[in-house]
Write a protein that holds these residues in place. Structure first.
Motif, PDB file in Angstrom:
ATOM      1  N   ASP A   1      -7.025  -1.626   4.054  1.00 61.50           N
ATOM      2  CA  ASP A   1      -6.131  -2.766   4.263  1.00 61.50           C
ATOM      3  C   ASP A   1      -5.034  -2.471   5.285  1.00 61.50           C
ATOM      4  OD1 ASP A   1      -7.558  -4.257   2.470  1.00 61.50           O
ATOM      5  OD2 ASP A   1      -6.186  -3.951   0.787  1.00 61.50           O
ATOM      6  N   GLY A   2      -5.038  -1.270   5.853  1.00 59.78           N
ATOM      7  CA  GLY A   2      -4.050  -0.927   6.871  1.00 59.78           C
ATOM      8  C   GLY A   2      -2.657  -0.688   6.330  1.00 59.78           C
ATOM      9  N   LYS A   3      -2.566  -0.275   5.076  1.00 57.07           N
ATOM     10  CA  LYS A   3      -1.254  -0.088   4.453  1.00 57.07           C
ATOM     11  C   LYS A   3      -0.471   1.088   5.036  1.00 57.07           C
ATOM     12  CE  LYS A   3      -1.724  -3.371   1.337  1.00 57.07           C
ATOM     13  NZ  LYS A   3      -0.866  -4.588   1.345  1.00 57.07           N
ATOM     14  N   PHE A   4      -1.163   1.982   5.752  1.00 60.32           N
ATOM     15  CA  PHE A   4      -0.481   3.155   6.300  1.00 60.32           C
ATOM     16  C   PHE A   4      -0.341   3.069   7.821  1.00 60.32           C
ATOM     17  CE2 PHE A   4      -3.259   4.730   2.726  1.00 60.32           C
ATOM     18  CZ  PHE A   4      -2.289   4.552   1.759  1.00 60.32           C
ATOM     19  N   LYS A   5      -0.588   1.891   8.364  1.00 61.54           N
ATOM     20  CA  LYS A   5      -0.490   1.707   9.810  1.00 61.54           C
ATOM     21  C   LYS A   5       0.926   1.990  10.295  1.00 61.54           C
ATOM     22  CE  LYS A   5      -1.275  -1.729  13.449  1.00 61.54           C
ATOM     23  NZ  LYS A   5      -1.594  -3.157  13.743  1.00 61.54           N
ATOM     24  N   GLY A   6       1.023   2.799  11.340  1.00 59.53           N
ATOM     25  CA  GLY A   6       2.327   3.129  11.891  1.00 59.53           C
ATOM     26  C   GLY A   6       2.935   4.385  11.304  1.00 59.53           C
ATOM     27  N   SER A   7       2.202   5.044  10.419  1.00 53.73           N
ATOM     28  CA  SER A   7       2.746   6.253   9.782  1.00 53.73           C
ATOM     29  C   SER A   7       2.564   7.490  10.651  1.00 53.73           C
ATOM     30  CB  SER A   7       2.073   6.476   8.424  1.00 53.73           C
ATOM     31  OG  SER A   7       0.675   6.641   8.581  1.00 53.73           O
ATOM     32  N   GLY A   8       1.808   7.346  11.738  1.00 53.25           N
ATOM     33  CA  GLY A   8       1.600   8.488  12.625  1.00 53.25           C
ATOM     34  C   GLY A   8       0.869   9.616  11.925  1.00 53.25           C
ATOM     35  N   THR A   9       1.411  10.817  12.066  1.00 52.28           N
ATOM     36  CA  THR A   9       0.770  11.993  11.459  1.00 52.28           C
ATOM     37  C   THR A   9       1.294  12.274  10.048  1.00 52.28           C
ATOM     38  OG1 THR A   9       2.428  13.449  12.471  1.00 52.28           O
ATOM     39  CG2 THR A   9       0.398  13.053  13.716  1.00 52.28           C
TER      40      THR A   9
END
Length: 224
Positions: free
Chosen positions: A66-74
């Protein structure tokens, strides 16, 4: 002193803390939930059941899809490394590798899966045989549907193999119907499985509720 045209560049710490414009909503909360799920999956104290780890792994996968971690980078890297090194994940990977190396026939694949406990069979189904896709769908509705499809595949494969060397099999009245089913692009659909099992006498036709489109495959219904 800075002005609007020449602002002072933000510090590295401030840049790291600032949320990315394309980040998922509630990213901080999602990351905290991921850490909680990882702790459940990787727990080796004996206080966490396999069922709880299974549920946590399913939730983690759903969040990822669901893309819940989008933008978390590494930031997720060490967490996923921890999950990958867990006994729960290693067991799944080991079973997957063994199944690939054995190159099992449909019938033997069912026997292989049946050699595990019912709890492990469900884990194998959810993470190897029929994992959930991004849109929430999956190839097979449940474990029983997969087993029935493997049974149907096995029957068709065996029949077509015998037909190559045995004229009597090729002369069987149902040969044409079996050949049609064998040539279909999607041999995992429930309607395909039902038609095969009906054809081989496993399911009485009175017990089936197939669409006209499905019955057209074996000539039960004439297309408009």
């Amino acid at each position: 002193m800075t002005d609007a045209l020449n602002p002072k560049p933000p510090s590295a710490a401030a840049s790291a803390a600032a949320p990315k414009s394309d980040a998922a909503p509630n990213l901080a909360q999602n990351m905290e939930r991921l850490r909680t799920l990882a702790a459940i999956i990787t727990d080796e104290s004996g206080n966490v059941t396999t069922q709880a780890k299974h549920a946590a792994a399913l939730e983690e996968r759903r969040m990822f899809l669901d893309g819940k971690f989008k933008g978390s980078g590494t930031e997720t890297t060490p967490i996923y490394l921890q999950i990958s090194n867990s006994e729960f994940r290693k067991k799944i990977d080991s079973i997957r590798t063994e199944m690939m190396n054995l190159d099992l026939s449909p019938a033997d694949e069912v026997k292989f899966v049946n050699s595990y406990s019912s709890e492990d069979q469900q884990i194998i189904f959810d993470f190897i045989l029929s994992p959930t896709y991004g849109d929430g769908s999956r190839q097979y509705a449940d474990l029983d549907s997969w087993k029935k499809n493997m049974e149907a595949l096995s029957k068709v494969q065996d029949f077509m193999a015998k037909a190559k060397t045995d004229p009597a099999v090729k002369a069987d009245p149902k040969y044409a119907e079996v050949e049609k089913l064998w040539m279909m692009a999607d041999t995992s659909a429930p309607s395909w499985t039902a038609l095969v099992l009906q054809l081989f006498g496993e399911t009485p036709s009175s017990k089936l509720d197939l669409s006209d489109k499905a019955r057209t495959v074996v000539g039960d219904v004439k297309p408009n």
